[in-house]
Design a protein around this motif. Structure first.
Motif, PDB file in Angstrom:
ATOM      1  N   HIS A 158       6.849 -26.648   5.593  1.00  0.00           N
ATOM      2  CA  HIS A 158       8.092 -27.292   6.019  1.00  0.00           C
ATOM      3  C   HIS A 158       9.118 -27.551   4.907  1.00  0.00           C
ATOM      4  CE1 HIS A 158       6.039 -27.604   9.790  1.00  0.00           C
ATOM      5  NE2 HIS A 158       5.117 -28.397   9.292  1.00  0.00           N
ATOM      6  N   ASN A 159       8.820 -27.176   3.663  1.00  0.00           N
ATOM      7  CA  ASN A 159       9.811 -27.307   2.591  1.00  0.00           C
ATOM      8  C   ASN A 159      10.288 -25.934   2.161  1.00  0.00           C
ATOM      9  OD1 ASN A 159       8.792 -30.077   2.545  1.00  0.00           O
ATOM     10  ND2 ASN A 159       9.859 -30.240   0.582  1.00  0.00           N
ATOM     11  N   ASN A 160      11.597 -25.787   2.101  1.00  0.00           N
ATOM     12  CA  ASN A 160      12.166 -24.473   1.801  1.00  0.00           C
ATOM     13  C   ASN A 160      12.110 -24.116   0.330  1.00  0.00           C
ATOM     14  OD1 ASN A 160      13.458 -22.068   2.690  1.00  0.00           O
ATOM     15  ND2 ASN A 160      15.392 -22.824   1.869  1.00  0.00           N
ATOM     16  N   SER A 161      12.192 -25.121  -0.546  1.00  0.00           N
ATOM     17  CA  SER A 161      12.202 -24.853  -1.986  1.00  0.00           C
ATOM     18  C   SER A 161      11.301 -25.864  -2.678  1.00  0.00           C
ATOM     19  CB  SER A 161      13.630 -24.945  -2.518  1.00  0.00           C
ATOM     20  OG  SER A 161      14.172 -26.234  -2.267  1.00  0.00           O
ATOM     21  N   GLY A 162      11.392 -25.952  -3.997  1.00  0.00           N
ATOM     22  CA  GLY A 162      10.674 -26.985  -4.731  1.00  0.00           C
ATOM     23  C   GLY A 162       9.189 -27.044  -4.428  1.00  0.00           C
ATOM     24  N   LEU A 163       8.767 -28.152  -3.813  1.00  0.00           N
ATOM     25  CA  LEU A 163       7.350 -28.351  -3.500  1.00  0.00           C
ATOM     26  C   LEU A 163       6.831 -27.304  -2.527  1.00  0.00           C
ATOM     27  CD1 LEU A 163       7.289 -32.242  -3.128  1.00  0.00           C
ATOM     28  CD2 LEU A 163       6.584 -30.878  -5.098  1.00  0.00           C
ATOM     29  N   GLY A 164       7.708 -26.797  -1.657  1.00  0.00           N
ATOM     30  CA  GLY A 164       7.298 -25.744  -0.729  1.00  0.00           C
ATOM     31  C   GLY A 164       6.976 -24.460  -1.459  1.00  0.00           C
ATOM     32  N   ASN A 165       7.837 -24.061  -2.375  1.00  0.00           N
ATOM     33  CA  ASN A 165       7.589 -22.846  -3.156  1.00  0.00           C
ATOM     34  C   ASN A 165       6.322 -22.977  -3.992  1.00  0.00           C
ATOM     35  OD1 ASN A 165       9.815 -21.453  -2.209  1.00  0.00           O
ATOM     36  ND2 ASN A 165      11.156 -22.137  -3.863  1.00  0.00           N
ATOM     37  N   TYR A 166       6.145 -24.153  -4.604  1.00  0.00           N
ATOM     38  CA  TYR A 166       4.924 -24.387  -5.393  1.00  0.00           C
ATOM     39  C   TYR A 166       3.684 -24.225  -4.516  1.00  0.00           C
ATOM     40  CZ  TYR A 166       1.201 -26.808  -7.909  1.00  0.00           C
ATOM     41  OH  TYR A 166       0.000 -27.121  -8.503  1.00  0.00           O
ATOM     42  N   SER A 167       3.694 -24.837  -3.344  1.00  0.00           N
ATOM     43  CA  SER A 167       2.537 -24.785  -2.447  1.00  0.00           C
ATOM     44  C   SER A 167       2.231 -23.369  -1.997  1.00  0.00           C
ATOM     45  CB  SER A 167       2.785 -25.680  -1.224  1.00  0.00           C
ATOM     46  OG  SER A 167       2.996 -27.025  -1.608  1.00  0.00           O
ATOM     47  N   ARG A 168       3.268 -22.636  -1.603  1.00  0.00           N
ATOM     48  CA  ARG A 168       3.056 -21.269  -1.125  1.00  0.00           C
ATOM     49  C   ARG A 168       2.577 -20.347  -2.245  1.00  0.00           C
ATOM     50  NH1 ARG A 168       7.350 -23.142   2.033  1.00  0.00           N
ATOM     51  NH2 ARG A 168       8.922 -22.562   0.470  1.00  0.00           N
ATOM     52  N   ASP A 169       3.187 -20.460  -3.410  1.00  0.00           N
ATOM     53  CA  ASP A 169       2.760 -19.621  -4.526  1.00  0.00           C
ATOM     54  C   ASP A 169       1.336 -19.953  -4.951  1.00  0.00           C
ATOM     55  OD1 ASP A 169       5.027 -18.093  -4.724  1.00  0.00           O
ATOM     56  OD2 ASP A 169       5.953 -19.290  -6.304  1.00  0.00           O
ATOM     57  N   HIS A 170       1.004 -21.229  -4.933  1.00  0.00           N
ATOM     58  CA  HIS A 170      -0.336 -21.684  -5.314  1.00  0.00           C
ATOM     59  C   HIS A 170      -1.406 -21.034  -4.441  1.00  0.00           C
ATOM     60  CE1 HIS A 170      -2.950 -24.988  -7.007  1.00  0.00           C
ATOM     61  NE2 HIS A 170      -3.670 -24.615  -5.967  1.00  0.00           N
ATOM     62  N   VAL A 171      -1.207 -21.120  -3.140  1.00  0.00           N
ATOM     63  CA  VAL A 171      -2.199 -20.555  -2.209  1.00  0.00           C
ATOM     64  C   VAL A 171      -2.204 -19.031  -2.283  1.00  0.00           C
ATOM     65  CG1 VAL A 171      -2.895 -20.379   0.213  1.00  0.00           C
ATOM     66  CG2 VAL A 171      -2.028 -22.554  -0.678  1.00  0.00           C
ATOM     67  N   ARG A 172      -1.032 -18.434  -2.383  1.00  0.00           N
ATOM     68  CA  ARG A 172      -0.935 -16.962  -2.413  1.00  0.00           C
ATOM     69  C   ARG A 172      -1.678 -16.363  -3.610  1.00  0.00           C
ATOM     70  NH1 ARG A 172       1.990 -13.858  -5.467  1.00  0.00           N
ATOM     71  NH2 ARG A 172       3.382 -15.560  -6.128  1.00  0.00           N
ATOM     72  N   ILE A 173      -1.435 -16.900  -4.797  1.00  0.00           N
ATOM     73  CA  ILE A 173      -2.053 -16.277  -5.969  1.00  0.00           C
ATOM     74  C   ILE A 173      -3.569 -16.495  -5.989  1.00  0.00           C
ATOM     75  CG2 ILE A 173       0.078 -16.398  -7.312  1.00  0.00           C
ATOM     76  CD1 ILE A 173      -1.059 -18.698  -8.876  1.00  0.00           C
ATOM     77  N   LEU A 174      -4.018 -17.627  -5.460  1.00  0.00           N
ATOM     78  CA  LEU A 174      -5.466 -17.834  -5.361  1.00  0.00           C
ATOM     79  C   LEU A 174      -6.085 -16.869  -4.365  1.00  0.00           C
ATOM     80  CD1 LEU A 174      -5.658 -21.729  -5.413  1.00  0.00           C
ATOM     81  CD2 LEU A 174      -6.577 -20.179  -7.150  1.00  0.00           C
ATOM     82  N   ALA A 175      -5.432 -16.692  -3.217  1.00  0.00           N
ATOM     83  CA  ALA A 175      -5.949 -15.773  -2.192  1.00  0.00           C
ATOM     84  C   ALA A 175      -5.992 -14.343  -2.702  1.00  0.00           C
ATOM     85  CB  ALA A 175      -5.092 -15.866  -0.930  1.00  0.00           C
ATOM     86  N   GLU A 176      -4.984 -13.953  -3.477  1.00  0.00           N
ATOM     87  CA  GLU A 176      -4.927 -12.587  -4.005  1.00  0.00           C
ATOM     88  C   GLU A 176      -5.991 -12.330  -5.059  1.00  0.00           C
ATOM     89  OE1 GLU A 176      -0.988 -12.101  -5.499  1.00  0.00           O
ATOM     90  OE2 GLU A 176      -0.144 -11.504  -3.566  1.00  0.00           O
ATOM     91  N   HIS A 177      -6.184 -13.286  -5.935  1.00  0.00           N
ATOM     92  CA  HIS A 177      -7.043 -13.040  -7.098  1.00  0.00           C
ATOM     93  C   HIS A 177      -8.482 -13.520  -6.927  1.00  0.00           C
ATOM     94  CE1 HIS A 177      -2.982 -12.634  -8.855  1.00  0.00           C
ATOM     95  NE2 HIS A 177      -3.583 -11.742  -9.606  1.00  0.00           N
ATOM     96  N   PHE A 178      -8.742 -14.325  -5.906  1.00  0.00           N
ATOM     97  CA  PHE A 178     -10.107 -14.804  -5.661  1.00  0.00           C
ATOM     98  C   PHE A 178     -10.450 -14.670  -4.177  1.00  0.00           C
ATOM     99  CE2 PHE A 178      -8.581 -16.925  -9.481  1.00  0.00           C
ATOM    100  CZ  PHE A 178      -9.589 -16.589 -10.381  1.00  0.00           C
ATOM    101  N   PRO A 179     -10.539 -13.426  -3.700  1.00  0.00           N
ATOM    102  CA  PRO A 179     -10.748 -13.179  -2.261  1.00  0.00           C
ATOM    103  C   PRO A 179     -12.097 -13.662  -1.732  1.00  0.00           C
ATOM    104  CG  PRO A 179     -10.959 -11.147  -3.519  1.00  0.00           C
ATOM    105  CD  PRO A 179     -10.429 -12.170  -4.468  1.00  0.00           C
ATOM    106  N   GLU A 180     -13.031 -13.949  -2.624  1.00  0.00           N
ATOM    107  CA  GLU A 180     -14.357 -14.389  -2.183  1.00  0.00           C
ATOM    108  C   GLU A 180     -14.368 -15.842  -1.730  1.00  0.00           C
ATOM    109  OE1 GLU A 180     -14.129 -15.149  -6.661  1.00  0.00           O
ATOM    110  OE2 GLU A 180     -13.374 -13.688  -5.211  1.00  0.00           O
TER     111      GLU A 180
END
Length: 367
Positions: free
Chosen positions: A12-34
């Motif tokens: 629900h946040n377009n920038s700032g904390l929203g971008n941090y949250s989305r990037d955080h989950v995305r990079i973990l999902a990409e690099h640690f698929p297990e």
């Protein structure tokens, strides 16, 4: 490992904390698929939709109700057998059951303590209580900069050994060289001048845009500004009109993320004299875009900018003017800072940030 996240900002946040949250989950999902990553929230949105396509990212809907984040998120994360609950925006739930679970919270900044004049009395009290409560109950705290770590120790009285610094990165689009065709289309769409300095961020007093505008008075420097307007914009607009600067200052609206990254790449200099930042993502975006940076010599900004950015006293118009003038008239120096800054910013790649985050998760489980 199963990690549950408070995903309110994610959706629900377009920038700032929203971008941090989305990037955080995305990079973990990409690099640690297990591992499994579970997003807890009452309802989804289009934001982050692409991240839910990862096979190891799941949405767990919490039944709507008052104070669901405080009363339901924690217990639900335990009921679905999560190993860790991570509050991505300075908060942790208040209610838990007796089932073991590790708790991590990310603290972005304590600006409301350092600059109370920018916040209402009520907001300051609520922020302080939430952050202090989260830090006290967390098994481990992630600070997004050394500056934020120092502030947590000083203002929240948290022991240093409980805090780990993990820097942020930025959206992938800023790391991709845009085609000449797209750059030209973007320049034409927004009627951008051939040469300009750029400022990106919410137009509020702390970001200090008025001082940038003052520096171009009496020069031929063009300034492009991208950011959400607040009441502070009226003060800037009055100065622009009074000093006949309307043809030198461009305020852009409805800029997509792809277009924003193109504008960074078109800019000759990125100027960011903020009074205080927990980290300063726009500086990272500029460095990945190979755009030389002028930013403040205070708070966390030297951490973001590295030794190949130029630094100013943000409250000194003369200091800012001299640095802008120097770079504006020195193409070879702009090129040198561009190349060296791009080399420095590689410390903020997804791979390195993901590895640092996983190191924190494994450490908290081992302890």
């Amino acid at each position: 490992m199963k990690i549950a996240f408070d995903a309110k900002r994610f959706f629900h946040n377009n920038s700032g904390l929203g971008n941090y949250s989305r990037d955080h989950v995305r990079i973990l999902a990409e690099h640690f698929p297990e591992n499994q990553f579970v997003l807890l929230e009452q309802k989804k949105s289009e934001r982050g939709k692409a991240i839910l396509n990862f096979k190891n990212v799941f949405f767990h809907q919490i039944k709507s109700g008052k104070f669901a984040r405080q009363l339901k998120f924690g217990k639900t994360s335990q009921e679905i057998n999560s190993d860790i609950f991570h509050g991505l925006s300075g908060e942790l739930p208040l209610k838990w059951n007796k089932k073991p679970i590790k708790k991590i919270v990310t603290i972005h900044d304590l600006i409301f303590v350092r600059y109370p004049q920018f916040y209402s009395f009520f907001d300051r009290k609520i922020h302080f209580w939430k952050f202090k409560n989260a830090c006290d109950q967390a098994d481990l705290i992630i600070a997004i900069s050394e500056q934020t770590k120092r502030d947590i120790i000083e203002f929240l009285k948290i022991p240093a050994e409980k805090i780990k610094v993990v820097y942020q990165g930025c959206h992938q689009t800023f790391k991709e060289k845009k085609s000449e065709e797209f750059l030209t289309e973007t320049r034409l769409k927004f009627n951008l001048p051939e040469k300009f300095i750029l400022n990106v961020g919410t137009i509020e007093p702390r970001k200090n845009l008025l001082n940038i505008v003052k520096t171009i008075l009496g020069t031929k420097v063009n300034l492009v500004v991208i950011g959400k307007k607040t009441k502070y914009f009226n003060k800037i607009e009055q100065f622009i009109l009074k000093n006949n600067l309307k043809n030198q200052v461009y305020f852009l609206e409805n800029v997509s993320m792809e277009e924003l990254s193109a504008i960074y790449q078109l800019a000759d200099i990125f100027v960011y004299p903020s009074l205080f930042e927990g980290f300063g993502i726009p500086v990272i975006e500029a460095l990945f875009s190979k755009t030389p940076v002028i930013t403040s010599n205070s708070s966390s900004l030297p951490e973001a900018g590295g030794k190949n950015s130029l630094y100013v006293n943000p409250e000194s118009v003369e200091d800012l003017r001299s640095k802008i003038s120097f770079l504006w008239n020195n193409e070879s120096e702009r090129q040198r800072l561009s190349e060296n800054g791009f080399e420095y910013v590689q410390k903020f790649t997804d791979e390195k940030i993901a590895a640092n985050l996983m190191k924190v998760y494994l450490e908290v489980l081992e302890n």
